[in-house]
Design an enzyme around this catalytic site. Structure first.
Site, PDB file in Angstrom:
ATOM      1  N   HIS A 134      50.720  34.143  41.805  1.00 22.53           N
ATOM      2  CA  HIS A 134      50.714  32.670  41.839  1.00 22.53           C
ATOM      3  C   HIS A 134      51.964  32.105  42.515  1.00 22.53           C
ATOM      4  O   HIS A 134      51.953  30.947  42.944  1.00 22.53           O
ATOM      5  CB  HIS A 134      50.602  32.106  40.422  1.00 22.53           C
ATOM      6  CG  HIS A 134      49.222  32.220  39.844  1.00 22.53           C
ATOM      7  ND1 HIS A 134      48.281  31.218  39.933  1.00 22.53           N
ATOM      8  CD2 HIS A 134      48.621  33.224  39.157  1.00 22.53           C
ATOM      9  CE1 HIS A 134      47.165  31.591  39.318  1.00 22.53           C
ATOM     10  NE2 HIS A 134      47.343  32.812  38.838  1.00 22.53           N
ATOM     11  N   ASP A 141      43.597  29.991  39.137  1.00 17.90           N
ATOM     12  CA  ASP A 141      42.816  30.309  37.935  1.00 17.90           C
ATOM     13  C   ASP A 141      41.813  29.171  37.747  1.00 17.90           C
ATOM     14  O   ASP A 141      42.221  28.011  37.605  1.00 17.90           O
ATOM     15  CB  ASP A 141      43.727  30.421  36.709  1.00 17.90           C
ATOM     16  CG  ASP A 141      44.697  31.582  36.823  1.00 17.90           C
ATOM     17  OD1 ASP A 141      44.375  32.565  37.517  1.00 17.90           O
ATOM     18  OD2 ASP A 141      45.786  31.503  36.227  1.00 17.90           O
ATOM     19  N   GLU A 203      40.386  39.914  35.038  1.00 14.74           N
ATOM     20  CA  GLU A 203      40.320  38.497  34.612  1.00 14.74           C
ATOM     21  C   GLU A 203      39.188  37.785  35.334  1.00 14.74           C
ATOM     22  O   GLU A 203      39.217  37.690  36.563  1.00 14.74           O
ATOM     23  CB  GLU A 203      41.644  37.793  34.949  1.00 14.74           C
ATOM     24  CG  GLU A 203      42.825  38.440  34.268  1.00 14.74           C
ATOM     25  CD  GLU A 203      44.159  37.882  34.728  1.00 14.74           C
ATOM     26  OE1 GLU A 203      44.185  36.870  35.447  1.00 14.74           O
ATOM     27  OE2 GLU A 203      45.178  38.475  34.355  1.00 14.74           O
ATOM     28  N   HIS A 206      40.731  34.637  37.586  1.00 13.49           N
ATOM     29  CA  HIS A 206      41.826  34.684  38.586  1.00 13.49           C
ATOM     30  C   HIS A 206      41.305  35.141  39.953  1.00 13.49           C
ATOM     31  O   HIS A 206      40.725  36.216  40.075  1.00 13.49           O
ATOM     32  CB  HIS A 206      42.917  35.638  38.086  1.00 13.49           C
ATOM     33  CG  HIS A 206      44.043  35.824  39.074  1.00 13.49           C
ATOM     34  ND1 HIS A 206      45.295  35.272  38.916  1.00 13.49           N
ATOM     35  CD2 HIS A 206      44.103  36.511  40.235  1.00 13.49           C
ATOM     36  CE1 HIS A 206      46.060  35.606  39.936  1.00 13.49           C
ATOM     37  NE2 HIS A 206      45.370  36.371  40.751  1.00 13.49           N
TER      38      HIS A 206
HETATM   39  C1  LIG Z   1      47.003  35.605  33.003  1.00 15.13           C
HETATM   40  C2  LIG Z   1      46.687  34.738  34.149  1.00 15.13           C
HETATM   41  N1  LIG Z   1      46.998  33.379  33.933  1.00 15.13           N
HETATM   42  C3  LIG Z   1      47.235  35.207  35.493  1.00 15.13           C
HETATM   43  O1  LIG Z   1      47.491  34.381  36.324  1.00 15.13           O
HETATM   44  N2  LIG Z   1      47.360  36.525  35.692  1.00 15.13           N
HETATM   45  C4  LIG Z   1      47.822  37.019  36.960  1.00 15.13           C
HETATM   46  C5  LIG Z   1      47.621  38.486  37.127  1.00 15.13           C
HETATM   47  C6  LIG Z   1      49.256  36.654  37.225  1.00 15.13           C
HETATM   48  O2  LIG Z   1      50.083  36.613  36.309  1.00 15.13           O
HETATM   49  O3  LIG Z   1      49.549  36.477  38.419  1.00 15.13           O
HETATM   50 ZN   LIG Z   2      45.918  33.775  37.761  1.00 15.72          ZN
END
Ligand SMILES: C[C@@H](N)C(=O)N[C@H](C)C(=O)O
Ligand SMILES: [Zn+2]
Length: 235
Positions: A134, A141, A203, A206
């Site tokens: 991110h 997400d 997930e 995501h």
């Molecule tokens: C857990 C979720 N919100 C998420 O974004 N997971 C990915 C792998 C991340 O932390 O980049």
């Molecule tokens: Zn994510």
């Protein structure tokens, strides 16, 4: 180190753009700002320009099959400081859910809980070669909202630390409600993938486009023509 973090990044320099929130459904208040996460001068509602364009395409594809439905944005851009804040928060949350005391954990308990957290969260890494997805502005997400404005039940909440969050967890269920969760997860994945995104293996919510995880997933499908990532960490 996860397999996707071995993908080389050749930063393309594309700008980030503010997400036009009026064009999507949006989780409000923002789930991490609500917990006290600080975004400095930016906000979570930024994406690389082409990633944002592709998200609009995904929503248009969704609306071709379900008129009036929308993609609901839960989270997008996330500075490494917020990644750190959220992994620490999630660690404490898992400790509390197990009725343990943070200050009395054994080393084995601590390690096992971190393993659980990092199944779902990326490490808050400042190394430019291995950015949290991110933090590149290329990951988002998302979930679905139906034509009545109701958030579709996908079987878990976003960010739930449990096997039920794995995308295919309900694939073989004989329970009608659970079969429906799987159909909705497939619908979300289908419109996102058709728009160019790829999904996180653990997930259902995501997705990313152009970052290391995306290139890794793409290369699994097309090993003959491996891609590099085009988006690295933003700041
Ligand atoms: C857990 C979720 N919100 C998420 O974004 N997971 C990915 C792998 C991340 O932390 O980049
Ligand atoms: Zn994510």
């Amino acid at each position: 180190m996860k397999a996707y973090q071995e993908i080389a990044i050749v930063e393309c320099g594309e700008a980030i753009a503010a997400i036009p929130l009026e064009q999507f459904a949006v989780e409000s208040p923002h789930p991490y700002q609500k917990l006290g996460a600080s975004y400095g001068a930016l906000s979570p509602y930024y994406l690389r320009q082409s990633v944002l364009d592709s998200l609009k395409v995904a929503q248009a594809l969704l609306q071709q099959v379900h008129q009036g439905w929308q993609i609901k944005i839960f989270d997008a851009y996330r500075p490494v400081e917020v990644q750190q804040f959220m992994v620490d928060y999630t660690f404490a949350e898992v400790v509390q859910a197990r009725k343990l005391n943070l200050t009395e954990l054994t080393e084995a308990q601590r390690q096992e809980i971190w393993e659980q957290v990092y199944q779902f969260w990326a490490f808050p890494n400042l190394n430019p070669a291995t950015p949290p997805p991110h933090s590149t502005g290329a990951a988002v997400d998302v979930t679905l909202v139906d034509d009545t404005g109701k958030t579709v039940n996908m079987g878990t909440q976003i960010d739930e630390i449990s096997p039920a969050s794995y995308p295919d967890y309900y694939a073989d269920s004989t329970d009608a409600a659970q079969q429906q969760y799987h159909i909705y997860r497939q619908l979300l994945n289908s419109v996102m993938c058709k728009a160019g995104f790829r999904r996180h293996p653990n997930e259902w919510w995501h997705f990313s486009l152009g970052d290391q995880m995306w290139a890794w997933a793409y290369n699994q499908e097309n090993p003959a023509q491996p891609m590099t990532a085009r988006y690295g960490r933003l700041v």
